[in-house]
Design an enzyme around this catalytic site. Structure first.
Site, mmCIF file in Angstrom:
data_model
loop_
_atom_site.group_PDB
_atom_site.id
_atom_site.type_symbol
_atom_site.label_atom_id
_atom_site.label_comp_id
_atom_site.label_asym_id
_atom_site.label_seq_id
_atom_site.Cartn_x
_atom_site.Cartn_y
_atom_site.Cartn_z
ATOM 1 N N SER A 90 0.864 -1.178 0.000
ATOM 2 C CA SER A 90 0.000 0.000 0.000
ATOM 3 C C SER A 90 0.896 1.222 0.000
ATOM 4 O O SER A 90 2.067 1.139 0.380
ATOM 5 C CB SER A 90 -0.860 -0.007 1.274
ATOM 6 N N TYR A 103 -1.778 -1.326 10.422
ATOM 7 C CA TYR A 103 -1.854 -1.431 8.969
ATOM 8 C C TYR A 103 -0.565 -0.895 8.332
ATOM 9 O O TYR A 103 0.039 -1.544 7.470
ATOM 10 C CB TYR A 103 -3.079 -0.685 8.436
#
Length: 187
Positions: A90, A103
Protein backbone atom coordinates in the site's frame (compact mmCIF):
# COMPACT_ATOMS: atom_id res chain seq x y z
CA UNK A 1 -12.40 -20.04 -21.13
CA UNK A 2 -10.92 -19.49 -17.67
CA UNK A 3 -10.94 -22.29 -15.16
CA UNK A 4 -11.39 -21.48 -11.47
CA UNK A 5 -10.73 -23.58 -8.41
CA UNK A 6 -11.88 -22.14 -5.08
CA UNK A 7 -10.09 -23.03 -1.85
CA UNK A 8 -11.13 -21.48 1.47
CA UNK A 9 -8.11 -20.81 3.65
CA UNK A 10 -6.81 -18.83 6.59
CA UNK A 11 -3.68 -17.09 5.28
CA UNK A 12 -2.26 -16.83 8.79
CA UNK A 13 -2.37 -20.63 9.26
CA UNK A 14 0.54 -22.51 7.68
CA UNK A 15 -1.41 -25.73 7.11
CA UNK A 16 -4.14 -23.78 5.28
CA UNK A 17 -1.58 -22.03 3.09
CA UNK A 18 0.25 -25.25 2.28
CA UNK A 19 -3.14 -26.77 1.38
CA UNK A 20 -4.18 -23.94 -0.98
CA UNK A 21 -0.82 -23.96 -2.77
CA UNK A 22 -1.00 -27.75 -3.09
CA UNK A 23 -4.59 -27.58 -4.38
CA UNK A 24 -3.63 -24.97 -6.98
CA UNK A 25 -0.73 -27.11 -8.21
CA UNK A 26 -2.95 -30.20 -8.27
CA UNK A 27 -5.76 -28.40 -10.15
CA UNK A 28 -3.56 -26.65 -12.74
CA UNK A 29 -0.29 -28.59 -12.73
CA UNK A 30 1.76 -25.49 -11.91
CA UNK A 31 1.60 -22.03 -10.36
CA UNK A 32 2.78 -19.34 -12.77
CA UNK A 33 1.37 -16.25 -11.05
CA UNK A 34 0.75 -15.81 -7.33
CA UNK A 35 -1.18 -12.71 -6.25
CA UNK A 36 -0.59 -12.45 -2.50
CA UNK A 37 -3.51 -10.11 -1.77
CA UNK A 38 -5.18 -10.98 1.55
CA UNK A 39 -5.21 -8.09 4.00
CA UNK A 40 -7.22 -6.37 6.71
CA UNK A 41 -7.24 -2.76 7.89
CA UNK A 42 -7.66 -3.22 11.64
CA UNK A 43 -8.71 -0.38 13.91
CA UNK A 44 -8.32 3.34 13.43
CA UNK A 45 -6.93 4.44 16.78
CA UNK A 46 -3.91 6.27 18.23
CA UNK A 47 -1.08 3.97 19.31
CA UNK A 48 -1.69 4.32 23.09
CA UNK A 49 -5.32 3.24 22.59
CA UNK A 50 -4.73 0.58 19.93
CA UNK A 51 -5.98 -2.85 21.08
CA UNK A 52 -3.12 -5.35 21.19
CA UNK A 53 -5.30 -8.23 19.95
CA UNK A 54 -6.30 -6.19 16.87
CA UNK A 55 -2.68 -5.19 16.24
CA UNK A 56 -1.60 -8.84 16.36
CA UNK A 57 -4.47 -9.92 14.08
CA UNK A 58 -3.49 -7.33 11.43
CA UNK A 59 0.15 -8.47 11.56
CA UNK A 60 -0.90 -12.12 11.40
CA UNK A 61 -2.96 -11.64 8.24
CA UNK A 62 -0.97 -8.90 6.51
CA UNK A 63 2.60 -10.05 7.26
CA UNK A 64 2.48 -13.70 8.25
CA UNK A 65 0.00 -14.40 5.45
CA UNK A 66 2.31 -12.86 2.84
CA UNK A 67 5.32 -14.71 4.26
CA UNK A 68 3.53 -18.07 4.33
CA UNK A 69 2.20 -17.65 0.81
CA UNK A 70 5.70 -17.04 -0.53
CA UNK A 71 7.20 -19.77 1.67
CA UNK A 72 4.94 -22.36 0.06
CA UNK A 73 4.69 -21.08 -3.53
CA UNK A 74 8.40 -20.37 -4.10
CA UNK A 75 9.42 -24.08 -4.10
CA UNK A 76 6.65 -24.86 -6.61
CA UNK A 77 7.75 -22.04 -8.91
CA UNK A 78 11.44 -22.91 -8.53
CA UNK A 79 10.76 -26.54 -9.48
CA UNK A 80 8.91 -25.49 -12.64
CA UNK A 81 11.55 -22.98 -13.72
CA UNK A 82 10.06 -19.66 -12.64
CA UNK A 83 6.99 -17.57 -12.08
CA UNK A 84 5.75 -14.22 -10.82
CA UNK A 85 4.74 -13.24 -7.30
CA UNK A 86 2.85 -10.02 -6.72
CA UNK A 87 2.37 -8.93 -3.11
CA UNK A 88 -0.13 -6.25 -2.16
CA UNK A 89 1.34 -3.55 0.02
CA UNK A 90 0.00 0.00 0.00
CA UNK A 91 1.05 3.61 -0.15
CA UNK A 92 0.81 3.11 3.65
CA UNK A 93 3.92 0.93 3.27
CA UNK A 94 5.81 4.00 2.07
CA UNK A 95 4.55 6.67 4.49
CA UNK A 96 2.95 6.92 7.92
CA UNK A 97 -0.74 7.50 8.59
CA UNK A 98 -2.14 8.58 11.96
CA UNK A 99 -4.44 6.04 13.60
CA UNK A 100 -3.40 3.15 11.36
CA UNK A 101 -0.28 1.91 13.15
CA UNK A 102 -0.88 -1.82 12.62
CA UNK A 103 -1.85 -1.43 8.97
CA UNK A 104 1.08 0.89 8.22
CA UNK A 105 3.57 -1.35 10.05
CA UNK A 106 2.27 -4.41 8.20
CA UNK A 107 2.48 -2.79 4.79
CA UNK A 108 6.03 -1.55 5.45
CA UNK A 109 6.88 -5.16 6.33
CA UNK A 110 5.33 -6.43 3.08
CA UNK A 111 7.66 -4.16 1.12
CA UNK A 112 10.65 -5.51 3.08
CA UNK A 113 9.57 -9.11 2.49
CA UNK A 114 9.05 -8.35 -1.20
CA UNK A 115 12.52 -6.84 -1.57
CA UNK A 116 14.11 -9.78 0.21
CA UNK A 117 12.18 -12.35 -1.84
CA UNK A 118 13.07 -10.54 -5.08
CA UNK A 119 16.77 -10.90 -4.28
CA UNK A 120 16.44 -14.52 -3.18
CA UNK A 121 14.19 -15.58 -6.06
CA UNK A 122 15.77 -13.78 -9.02
CA UNK A 123 18.27 -16.58 -9.66
CA UNK A 124 15.33 -19.02 -9.79
CA UNK A 125 13.64 -16.92 -12.51
CA UNK A 126 10.88 -15.89 -10.10
CA UNK A 127 9.97 -12.22 -10.30
CA UNK A 128 8.71 -10.73 -7.02
CA UNK A 129 7.04 -7.31 -6.98
CA UNK A 130 4.59 -5.40 -4.85
CA UNK A 131 1.77 -3.10 -5.77
CA UNK A 132 1.34 -0.12 -3.46
CA UNK A 133 -2.06 1.43 -4.15
CA UNK A 134 -3.32 4.58 -2.54
CA UNK A 135 -6.93 4.74 -1.37
CA UNK A 136 -9.18 2.45 -3.40
CA UNK A 137 -12.97 2.64 -3.69
CA UNK A 138 -13.62 -0.38 -1.50
CA UNK A 139 -15.14 -1.77 1.66
CA UNK A 140 -11.80 -1.31 3.41
CA UNK A 141 -11.74 2.44 2.77
CA UNK A 142 -15.39 2.78 3.85
CA UNK A 143 -14.40 1.09 7.13
CA UNK A 144 -11.43 3.41 7.65
CA UNK A 145 -13.52 6.50 6.84
CA UNK A 146 -16.32 5.44 9.19
CA UNK A 147 -13.92 4.56 12.02
CA UNK A 148 -12.10 7.88 11.58
CA UNK A 149 -15.34 9.90 11.71
CA UNK A 150 -18.55 7.95 12.38
CA UNK A 151 -20.64 11.10 11.92
CA UNK A 152 -18.93 12.34 8.76
CA UNK A 153 -17.26 9.53 6.79
CA UNK A 154 -17.90 11.39 3.51
CA UNK A 155 -15.80 14.30 4.76
CA UNK A 156 -12.93 11.90 5.49
CA UNK A 157 -13.30 10.46 1.97
CA UNK A 158 -13.14 13.95 0.50
CA UNK A 159 -10.06 14.87 2.59
CA UNK A 160 -8.23 11.75 1.40
CA UNK A 161 -9.27 12.35 -2.23
CA UNK A 162 -8.04 15.97 -2.06
CA UNK A 163 -4.49 14.73 -1.42
CA UNK A 164 -4.47 12.49 -4.50
CA UNK A 165 -3.13 14.17 -7.65
CA UNK A 166 -6.09 12.88 -9.73
CA UNK A 167 -8.50 14.06 -7.02
CA UNK A 168 -10.14 10.63 -6.67
CA UNK A 169 -9.65 7.18 -5.20
CA UNK A 170 -8.35 4.43 -7.41
CA UNK A 171 -10.44 1.45 -8.46
CA UNK A 172 -10.01 -2.28 -7.98
CA UNK A 173 -9.91 -2.62 -11.78
CA UNK A 174 -6.91 -0.27 -12.01
CA UNK A 175 -5.02 -2.34 -9.44
CA UNK A 176 -6.03 -5.56 -11.24
CA UNK A 177 -4.58 -4.23 -14.51
CA UNK A 178 -1.26 -3.50 -12.78
CA UNK A 179 -1.22 -6.98 -11.22
CA UNK A 180 -2.00 -8.54 -14.62
CA UNK A 181 0.92 -6.62 -16.14
CA UNK A 182 3.30 -7.72 -13.36
CA UNK A 183 2.22 -11.32 -13.88
CA UNK A 184 2.70 -11.13 -17.64
CA UNK A 185 5.79 -11.91 -19.72
CA UNK A 186 5.97 -8.18 -20.57
CA UNK A 187 6.99 -7.45 -16.97
Amino acid sequence: GASLHLVHADVSDEASVARYVGEAKKAFGRVDIFFNNAGIEGAVSPIPDYPLATFQQVLSVNIVGVFLGMKHVIPVMAAQGGGAIINTSSVAGLIGSPGLSAYVASKHAVIGLTRTAAIECGPMKIRVNSVNPGPIESRMMRSIETQASPDAPTAVHDQFAERIPLGRYGTCEEVARMVAFLGSDDA
